[in-house]
Write a protein that holds these residues in place. Structure first.
Motif, PDB file in Angstrom:
ATOM      1  N   UNK A 235       0.870  -1.183   0.000  1.00  0.00           N
ATOM      2  CA  UNK A 235       0.000   0.000   0.000  1.00  0.00           C
ATOM      3  C   UNK A 235       0.899   1.223   0.000  1.00  0.00           C
ATOM      4  N   UNK A 236       0.995   1.890  -1.157  1.00  0.00           N
ATOM      5  CA  UNK A 236       1.891   3.039  -1.310  1.00  0.00           C
ATOM      6  C   UNK A 236       1.118   4.332  -1.111  1.00  0.00           C
ATOM      7  N   UNK A 237       1.639   5.206  -0.253  1.00  0.00           N
ATOM      8  CA  UNK A 237       1.054   6.522  -0.026  1.00  0.00           C
ATOM      9  C   UNK A 237       1.945   7.552  -0.701  1.00  0.00           C
ATOM     10  N   UNK A 255       1.159  -7.653  -5.024  1.00  0.00           N
ATOM     11  CA  UNK A 255       0.030  -6.803  -5.382  1.00  0.00           C
ATOM     12  C   UNK A 255       0.295  -5.411  -4.808  1.00  0.00           C
ATOM     13  N   UNK A 256       0.120  -4.379  -5.631  1.00  0.00           N
ATOM     14  CA  UNK A 256       0.435  -3.015  -5.211  1.00  0.00           C
ATOM     15  C   UNK A 256      -0.728  -2.094  -5.531  1.00  0.00           C
ATOM     16  N   UNK A 265      -7.687   9.634  -3.198  1.00  0.00           N
ATOM     17  CA  UNK A 265      -8.320   8.487  -3.845  1.00  0.00           C
ATOM     18  C   UNK A 265      -7.347   7.327  -3.972  1.00  0.00           C
ATOM     19  N   UNK A 266      -7.897   6.142  -4.115  1.00  0.00           N
ATOM     20  CA  UNK A 266      -7.109   4.920  -4.248  1.00  0.00           C
ATOM     21  C   UNK A 266      -6.937   4.595  -5.730  1.00  0.00           C
ATOM     22  N   UNK A 267      -5.709   4.303  -6.130  1.00  0.00           N
ATOM     23  CA  UNK A 267      -5.407   3.977  -7.524  1.00  0.00           C
ATOM     24  C   UNK A 267      -4.961   2.525  -7.600  1.00  0.00           C
ATOM     25  N   UNK A 268      -5.732   1.712  -8.302  1.00  0.00           N
ATOM     26  CA  UNK A 268      -5.407   0.281  -8.434  1.00  0.00           C
ATOM     27  C   UNK A 268      -4.918  -0.081  -9.826  1.00  0.00           C
ATOM     28  N   UNK A 269      -5.091   0.821 -10.785  1.00  0.00           N
ATOM     29  CA  UNK A 269      -4.647   0.563 -12.153  1.00  0.00           C
ATOM     30  C   UNK A 269      -3.162   0.898 -12.281  1.00  0.00           C
ATOM     31  N   UNK A 270      -2.328  -0.120 -12.335  1.00  0.00           N
ATOM     32  CA  UNK A 270      -0.884   0.068 -12.447  1.00  0.00           C
ATOM     33  C   UNK A 270      -0.384  -0.388 -13.814  1.00  0.00           C
TER      34      UNK A 270
END
Length: 383
Positions: A235-237, A255-256, A265-270
């Motif tokens: 979980x990167x801030x 998983x990142x 907001x949370x970004x899951x698209x890497x």
């Protein structure tokens, strides 16, 4: 913005006087140069105040010279020991984003800055990620958010007490390696940067302390014995910067997800980072066909850079290829175009600045790690 708080004027002045430094280089990145004169004035005022109220003997007449470095020889994330040597500096105060790469000759004091963050919103996104991941979560962050980590940890612990699925959640925090670097490579923690703390529903830090140690981008954390880092969700801030790109490349088996503190907001698209991985693999394959390799010197201050250059020379020549060593400051397409005979370049620099996007270059630019992958096998085949 409270300038004295953001630039940690009190802490910096205390550090300078505690070490009796007389000539201090202040290194600012381009985006913070506008504040440099204000910082200098604030530091001089604080230094005078501390000396007036101190009974301790100060070296010489007690005068301290502050020198602003308005440009860096190489990447701004590394301590510019070359620029500091021009004014015979005793130390470097480094402001802004940093890779915390060890220095060779000068001690360095780091002021990371304080980017705004909504702690409550961040905690909610973190708990949601931990709840849906089904595995332990490792929290990593840009160094500009280091100041907020104690509040974030406290808020997480308070939330876990009443969280419905608390028995299933395990959250561990990474920590900053240090805030002061010594030229010997030893780190010092002036001013109380947080210790490495493992945070879970049981807050069992003792179990976290024994295990495998990992680090990236100035952060460090331990994985308990019997576990692998791939078992964690990261979980990167922070922003989508070089530190984050380096994290994705280094721990691509994990998983990142990324929490964008600027946009809450949370970004899951890497997908962009995944494309970078494919691009780096392509460059490694292309480097295997090279006949002449240019070794770019991307630093003159990072500890161990000479050893790495010699190691790259041995690797290249051992693979039956010719090596040229080039020192030119920050590389760009125009500079490297002067060496058309080179089929590939190895950029010896810190982990973050070494990741150059070489699409516009005539020849690919790879890291020493990628060079080892490309040429090590050839080395074994020849010998």
């Amino acid at each position: 913005m409270d300038l004295e708080s953001y630039y940690e004027i009190d802490r910096t002045a205390e550090f300078i006087l505690s070490r009796n430094f007389a000539r201090v280089a202040l290194q600012f990145p381009d985006d913070l140069l506008k504040d440099s004169t204000k910082v200098v004035r604030a530091l001089y005022t604080k230094l005078a105040s501390l000396k007036a109220s101190s009974d301790e003997e100060i070296r010489g007449d007690g005068d301290v010279g502050l020198f602003v470095m308005a440009d860096t020889t190489f990447g701004s994330c590394c301590v510019d020991e070359v620029g500091a040597s021009h004014i015979n500096a005793d130390c470097v105060i480094h402001y802004g984003h940093t890779c915390l790469t060890p220095t060779s000759t000068l001690p360095a004091f780091f002021v990371f800055g304080k980017a705004p963050i909504n702690v409550s919103n961040c905690v909610n996104n973190l708990l949601h990620t931990a709840d849906t991941a089904g595995k332990p979560v490792m929290v990593l962050f840009g160094l500009e958010y280091a100041y907020a980590m104690l509040d974030l940890k406290k808020a997480v612990l308070e939330a876990l007490v009443s969280y419905e699925s608390q028995a299933e959640l395990e959250i561990q925090f990474s920590d900053v390696v240090c805030s002061v670097l010594e030229p010997s490579g030893k780190s010092s923690d002036f001013g109380g940067i947080m210790e490495l703390v493992g945070v879970s529903h049981a807050n069992d830090a003792a179990g976290v302390q024994s295990g495998t140690r990992h680090s990236t981008g100035g952060l460090v954390w331990n994985v308990p014995q019997g576990r692998k880092v791939e078992e964690y969700s990261m979980f990167w801030i922070g922003s989508e910067n070089a530190a984050f790109a380096n994290l994705v490349l280094t721990f691509n088996g994990c998983e990142i997800v990324r929490y964008d503190a600027t946009e809450d907001r949370l970004v899951t698209d890497l997908s962009q980072q995944r494309r970078i991985i494919k691009r780096r693999y392509f460059l490694v394959e292309k480097a295997k066909d090279a006949n002449i390799v240019g070794i770019l010197v991307g630093t003159l201050g990072v500890a161990g850079y000479l050893h790495m250059i010699h190691q790259m020379k041995e690797l290249v020549t051992g693979a039956g290829k010719k090596a040229y060593t080039l020192a030119m400051g920050r590389p760009n397409p125009a500079k490297l175009a002067n060496f058309p005979e080179c089929d590939v370049f190895i950029y010896v620099s810190c982990a973050q600045t070494a990741l150059l996007d070489s699409k516009e270059f005539l020849a690919p630019v790879i890291t020493p790690f990628e060079a080892m992958i490309a040429f090590k096998r050839l080395f074994h085949l020849i010998f």
